[in-house]
Design a protein around this motif. Sequence first.
Motif, PDB file in Angstrom:
ATOM      1  N   GLU A  69       2.182   6.952  -6.298  1.00 35.12           N
ATOM      2  CA  GLU A  69       1.693   7.577  -5.019  1.00 35.12           C
ATOM      3  C   GLU A  69       0.859   6.845  -4.309  1.00 35.12           C
ATOM      4  O   GLU A  69      -0.154   6.259  -4.757  1.00 35.12           O
ATOM      5  N   ASN A 118     -11.702   6.308  -7.403  1.00 32.41           N
ATOM      6  CA  ASN A 118     -10.655   7.067  -6.804  1.00 32.41           C
ATOM      7  C   ASN A 118      -9.835   6.446  -5.926  1.00 32.41           C
ATOM      8  O   ASN A 118      -8.665   6.833  -5.387  1.00 32.41           O
ATOM      9  N   VAL A 119     -10.553   5.298  -5.342  1.00 30.53           N
ATOM     10  CA  VAL A 119      -9.728   4.740  -3.943  1.00 30.53           C
ATOM     11  C   VAL A 119      -9.406   3.309  -4.525  1.00 30.53           C
ATOM     12  O   VAL A 119      -8.022   3.100  -3.961  1.00 30.53           O
ATOM     13  N   LYS A 121      -2.449   5.822  -2.461  1.00 30.18           N
ATOM     14  CA  LYS A 121      -3.664   6.010  -2.494  1.00 30.18           C
ATOM     15  C   LYS A 121      -4.432   6.446  -1.192  1.00 30.18           C
ATOM     16  O   LYS A 121      -3.728   5.653  -0.057  1.00 30.18           O
ATOM     17  N   PRO A 122      -5.312   7.294  -1.148  1.00 27.90           N
ATOM     18  CA  PRO A 122      -5.994   7.551   0.346  1.00 27.90           C
ATOM     19  C   PRO A 122      -6.860   6.204   0.595  1.00 27.90           C
ATOM     20  O   PRO A 122      -7.275   5.438  -0.128  1.00 27.90           O
ATOM     21  N   LYS A 123      -6.923   6.146   1.942  1.00 27.78           N
ATOM     22  CA  LYS A 123      -7.585   4.855   2.684  1.00 27.78           C
ATOM     23  C   LYS A 123      -9.035   4.931   2.220  1.00 27.78           C
ATOM     24  O   LYS A 123      -9.477   5.978   2.082  1.00 27.78           O
ATOM     25  N   LYS A 124      -9.723   3.683   2.094  1.00 28.42           N
ATOM     26  CA  LYS A 124     -10.926   3.728   1.833  1.00 28.42           C
ATOM     27  C   LYS A 124     -11.834   4.278   2.865  1.00 28.42           C
ATOM     28  O   LYS A 124     -11.577   3.840   4.032  1.00 28.42           O
ATOM     29  N   PRO A 125     -12.764   5.348   2.728  1.00 34.40           N
ATOM     30  CA  PRO A 125     -13.459   5.698   3.928  1.00 34.40           C
ATOM     31  C   PRO A 125     -14.650   4.857   4.479  1.00 34.40           C
ATOM     32  O   PRO A 125     -14.949   3.909   3.704  1.00 34.40           O
ATOM     33  N   GLU A 158       0.755  -1.107   0.026  1.00 38.63           N
ATOM     34  CA  GLU A 158       0.033   0.139   0.181  1.00 38.63           C
ATOM     35  C   GLU A 158       0.961   1.400  -0.178  1.00 38.63           C
ATOM     36  O   GLU A 158       0.666   2.309  -0.456  1.00 38.63           O
ATOM     37  N   THR A 184     -16.576   7.232  -6.083  1.00 38.77           N
ATOM     38  CA  THR A 184     -15.544   7.094  -4.881  1.00 38.77           C
ATOM     39  C   THR A 184     -14.723   5.907  -5.088  1.00 38.77           C
ATOM     40  O   THR A 184     -13.533   6.067  -5.183  1.00 38.77           O
TER      41      THR A 184
END
Length: 382
Positions: free
Chosen positions: A137, A167-168, A139-143, A108, A164
């Motif tokens: 880069e 993008n995740v 990735k943002p964590k899954k909300p 990750e 969403t």
Amino acid sequence: MSSDEDLAKLSVGELKKKLFWAGGTLPAGGLEKAELLAAVKKALAEKTEKAEQADQQKREEKFEQAGQGVPKPEPKPLDYENAAADAKEKEIVELYLLTEAQLREKIEKAGHDVPEDCTSKHYLVALCRKAMKDPREPKPKKPPPKQKAEGDDDDDEDAVNTTTLANVRRPTVGDKVQVKDTMIMKRYIPTAIGKVFRIIKDDGGATPYRLAGVGEQRHWFSEDDVCWPTKVEKVIRKTGGKPKPENQPDKIMITFNRYGCTQGEVREVLGETADKKSWILKGGRQVPKLHEGSGWSRVDVPAEDGPPPPPPPPPGEAPPPGPEKILSEEEMFRQMEEMQAQMEAEALQAAATAGAAVVEAASIVPDDDAGKDSFPAAPAAP
């Protein structure tokens, strides 16, 4: 051991050979056959006894080892300096020394995704090596899932979740994806473009995906060939509406068993996809625009409310002529037959009128010509 009768049948030379192979020693001095035969029997007996003792000793050692348990070798520290291995093998060994949680975290951090159902350490090591070769880069964590308030629409929430997810994370096993309109898809499976299928296999390679219902044993799809399904209808309703394309048909008819539909089926068109290359039908099916005429055709829908009737003409004026009526071939022939029958009836009536006039004119005789044309009357009958 050989029997005494068999040994007695052997010659002196054969007995000496047998004594040698039995491990015995030849007695000194002149020997008779009886003495040599006794020496052979003794040597054979000693050999058999030694073999039994050796077997007994092996069994005892085996039982002792079983009682102590399986011996484990003492761990030795890895000596990388003296190890005869290349850098690639050393890298693999270092990755295998990590735990699965550490491998997931390492993947990750490199900007790659880890399938949730991945339980094999070998697969995680392979993914980690791939991520280290191609770092991205993070990735943002899954909300966390958003709680649904009362009165919210499920379709609107699905439309937002689709954006969403794109993008995740990347799609994996169990997700539904849409086949994109790429050159490879146009060449090999053009009928699957724009359709939505479920992923049944993901090996993490260059072409990792297999899709259910479209060449499960032959075709592999890359990440550039598929994408998250587009939900045009739901996004339109959430954003407040979108102008309808000029060439969008109201309804279409499927001409072949394609696109997940049957031949002759009529479906309503709801809109177009984001790439403006396919129409979205009611029920979720999609048809490419380029297949018009070959896979589907437009259906003309009559207007429900026609134009209002014209106002009545003012009194004293002739009504305006109505629209010219187009007659069919059968109606034209029927009118011609009626006109022909009417003309024949008028001709017969005119001929009858002319004949009656001739008869009436012949029956009238003028007064000045009565003497000339008169004839004597016929005698009366007696």
